[in-house]
Design an enzyme around this catalytic site. Structure first.
Site, PDB file in Angstrom:
ATOM      1  N   LYS A  13      46.950  36.259  50.356  1.00 32.65           N
ATOM      2  CA  LYS A  13      47.347  35.280  49.320  1.00 32.65           C
ATOM      3  C   LYS A  13      48.324  35.899  48.321  1.00 32.65           C
ATOM      4  CE  LYS A  13      43.088  34.638  47.969  1.00 32.65           C
ATOM      5  NZ  LYS A  13      42.384  35.530  48.935  1.00 32.65           N
ATOM      6  N   ARG A  89      37.354  28.546  43.681  1.00 32.99           N
ATOM      7  CA  ARG A  89      36.552  29.318  44.625  1.00 32.99           C
ATOM      8  C   ARG A  89      35.149  28.730  44.782  1.00 32.99           C
ATOM      9  NH1 ARG A  89      39.248  34.565  43.742  1.00 32.99           N
ATOM     10  NH2 ARG A  89      38.872  35.955  45.470  1.00 32.99           N
ATOM     11  N   ARG A 128      44.450  48.536  51.070  1.00 34.03           N
ATOM     12  CA  ARG A 128      45.283  47.896  50.039  1.00 34.03           C
ATOM     13  C   ARG A 128      45.566  48.867  48.894  1.00 34.03           C
ATOM     14  NH1 ARG A 128      43.865  42.003  47.834  1.00 34.03           N
ATOM     15  NH2 ARG A 128      41.803  42.863  47.428  1.00 34.03           N
ATOM     16  N   ARG A 156      41.855  49.099  44.387  1.00 40.65           N
ATOM     17  CA  ARG A 156      40.949  48.296  43.573  1.00 40.65           C
ATOM     18  C   ARG A 156      39.505  48.763  43.752  1.00 40.65           C
ATOM     19  NH1 ARG A 156      42.573  42.029  44.434  1.00 40.65           N
ATOM     20  NH2 ARG A 156      40.308  41.868  44.305  1.00 40.65           N
ATOM     21  N   ARG A 167      31.696  40.320  48.772  1.00 38.44           N
ATOM     22  CA  ARG A 167      32.774  39.375  48.444  1.00 38.44           C
ATOM     23  C   ARG A 167      33.038  38.426  49.609  1.00 38.44           C
ATOM     24  NH1 ARG A 167      37.429  43.092  47.336  1.00 38.44           N
ATOM     25  NH2 ARG A 167      38.683  41.228  47.058  1.00 38.44           N
TER      26      ARG A 167
HETATM   27  P1  ADP Z   1      44.540  38.522  49.102  1.00 36.25           P
HETATM   28  O1  ADP Z   1      45.395  38.266  47.876  1.00 36.25           O
HETATM   29  O2  ADP Z   1      44.364  37.292  49.953  1.00 36.25           O
HETATM   30  O3  ADP Z   1      43.236  39.187  48.790  1.00 36.25           O
HETATM   31  P2  ADP Z   1      46.562  40.530  49.754  1.00 36.25           P
HETATM   32  O4  ADP Z   1      47.851  39.768  49.707  1.00 36.25           O
HETATM   33  O5  ADP Z   1      46.268  41.456  48.615  1.00 36.25           O
HETATM   34  O6  ADP Z   1      45.333  39.546  50.048  1.00 36.25           O
HETATM   35  O7  ADP Z   1      46.560  41.360  51.135  1.00 36.25           O
HETATM   36  C1  ADP Z   1      45.483  42.247  51.446  1.00 36.25           C
HETATM   37  C2  ADP Z   1      46.041  43.533  52.086  1.00 36.25           C
HETATM   38  O8  ADP Z   1      46.534  43.207  53.391  1.00 36.25           O
HETATM   39  C3  ADP Z   1      47.215  44.160  51.325  1.00 36.25           C
HETATM   40  O9  ADP Z   1      47.114  45.557  51.427  1.00 36.25           O
HETATM   41  C4  ADP Z   1      48.450  43.607  52.054  1.00 36.25           C
HETATM   42  O10 ADP Z   1      49.552  44.510  51.967  1.00 36.25           O
HETATM   43  C5  ADP Z   1      47.945  43.467  53.490  1.00 36.25           C
HETATM   44  N1  ADP Z   1      48.511  42.301  54.195  1.00 36.25           N
HETATM   45  C6  ADP Z   1      48.841  41.084  53.672  1.00 36.25           C
HETATM   46  N2  ADP Z   1      49.311  40.263  54.632  1.00 36.25           N
HETATM   47  C7  ADP Z   1      49.249  40.967  55.800  1.00 36.25           C
HETATM   48  C8  ADP Z   1      49.596  40.665  57.164  1.00 36.25           C
HETATM   49  N3  ADP Z   1      50.091  39.467  57.523  1.00 36.25           N
HETATM   50  N4  ADP Z   1      49.410  41.635  58.099  1.00 36.25           N
HETATM   51  C9  ADP Z   1      48.899  42.853  57.742  1.00 36.25           C
HETATM   52  N5  ADP Z   1      48.566  43.198  56.482  1.00 36.25           N
HETATM   53  C10 ADP Z   1      48.740  42.274  55.521  1.00 36.25           C
HETATM   54  P1  AMP Z   2      40.845  38.309  43.740  1.00 38.31           P
HETATM   55  O1  AMP Z   2      41.889  39.151  43.080  1.00 38.31           O
HETATM   56  O2  AMP Z   2      41.277  36.882  43.901  1.00 38.31           O
HETATM   57  O3  AMP Z   2      40.326  38.912  45.027  1.00 38.31           O
HETATM   58  O4  AMP Z   2      39.600  38.244  42.733  1.00 38.31           O
HETATM   59  C1  AMP Z   2      38.895  39.421  42.372  1.00 38.31           C
HETATM   60  C2  AMP Z   2      37.543  39.054  41.778  1.00 38.31           C
HETATM   61  O5  AMP Z   2      37.735  38.310  40.555  1.00 38.31           O
HETATM   62  C3  AMP Z   2      36.663  38.161  42.652  1.00 38.31           C
HETATM   63  O6  AMP Z   2      35.903  38.912  43.604  1.00 38.31           O
HETATM   64  C4  AMP Z   2      35.761  37.501  41.587  1.00 38.31           C
HETATM   65  O7  AMP Z   2      34.754  38.380  41.138  1.00 38.31           O
HETATM   66  C5  AMP Z   2      36.745  37.288  40.430  1.00 38.31           C
HETATM   67  N1  AMP Z   2      37.407  35.971  40.559  1.00 38.31           N
HETATM   68  C6  AMP Z   2      38.710  35.725  40.842  1.00 38.31           C
HETATM   69  N2  AMP Z   2      38.952  34.400  40.900  1.00 38.31           N
HETATM   70  C7  AMP Z   2      37.763  33.786  40.652  1.00 38.31           C
HETATM   71  C8  AMP Z   2      37.327  32.437  40.598  1.00 38.31           C
HETATM   72  N3  AMP Z   2      38.179  31.417  40.831  1.00 38.31           N
HETATM   73  N4  AMP Z   2      36.016  32.186  40.316  1.00 38.31           N
HETATM   74  C9  AMP Z   2      35.159  33.185  40.080  1.00 38.31           C
HETATM   75  N5  AMP Z   2      35.483  34.481  40.140  1.00 38.31           N
HETATM   76  C10 AMP Z   2      36.773  34.786  40.420  1.00 38.31           C
END
Ligand code: ADP
Ligand code: AMP
Length: 212
Positions: A13, A89, A128, A156, A167
């Protein structure tokens, strides 16, 4: 354009949101980023959020709905549009968002749902890395930065395997009713997320060009 981007943690995302924002100039609203900023600044809300985030749990709806409403009410949104990332969420958050949008006179135009096989998510999250200065997200193997220096990046806290499992469980359980809510409104566009980052973006671009 007023959009949501959905998908499990690690689906991509944030990665795709950065590309969408660059190309379509909408405001990126990531509740995860907002909580991390509040935690870094050790605000009252940040301290509260940390107690949930560190366990892989969701921050309570009243707190989360409040920060989203406040952000959507700002002046730039009517003009630029928005891309909500990580919200809603829970189904309660989805209902709260419906009301917030009515109150603010905004319409939701599309939901981008990035679909990935859950088995690849642990590998994505454990690799990541985030650039300290810009907050940009990379991956040690799948999307390595050009000039990687370990000290310039961090991982993270909630990407540790023991937190990731919680999660994923939480997000899988909560996600389906939310998608069903938006499918009933005909807003959902499923995107194949098990492909190269640029190919995922091409598919998203095609959807968004048709929405414009
Ligand atoms: P989200 O925001 O949904 O949690 P991220 O955009 O942070 O996911 O992506 C999670 C990890 O996977 C990051 O390290 C990113 O660089 C990697 N990633 C994202 N899209 C892809 C993909 N299509 N293929 C492989 N790795 C990816
Ligand atoms: P994310 O960066 O989207 O993976 O979010 C990291 C963490 O923030 C999640 O695991 C939750 O603990 C909290 N969080 C983010 N968005 C929400 C949401 N819409 N509702 C509740 N908790 C959230």
């Amino acid at each position: 354009m007023n959009l949501l981007i959905m998908g499990l943690p690690g689906a991509g995302k944030g990665t795709q949101a950065a590309k969408i924002v660059e190309q379509f100039q909408v405001a990126h609203i990531s509740t995860g980023d907002m909580f991390r900023a509040a935690m870094a600044n050790q605000t009252e809300m940040g301290v509260l959020a940390k107690s949930y985030i560190d366990k892989g749990e969701l921050v309570p709806d009243d707190v989360t709905n409040g920060i989203v409403k406040e952000r959507l009410a700002q002046d730039d949104i009517k003009e630029k549009g928005f891309l909500l990332d990580g919200f809603p969420r829970t189904i309660e958050q989805a209902h709260a968002l419906d009301q917030i949008l009515v109150d603010l006179g905004l319409d939701l135009e599309g939901v981008i749902n990035i679909v990935v096989d859950p088995s690849c998510l642990l590998e994505r999250l454990s690799g990541r890395i985030i650039h300290r200065e810009t907050g940009e997200t990379y991956h040690k193997v799948f999307n390595p930065p050009a000039d990687y220096k370990e000290e310039d990046y961090y991982q993270r806290e909630d990407d540790k395997p023991e937190t990731v499992k919680r999660r994923l469980d939480v997000n899988i359980a909560q996600g389906e009713p939310i998608l069903a809510h938006y499918r009933a409104k005909g807003l959902v566009h499923d995107i194949e997320g098990n492909q190269d980052i640029n190919d995922v973006f091409k598919d998203i671009q095609e959807v968004l060009e048709n929405l414009k």
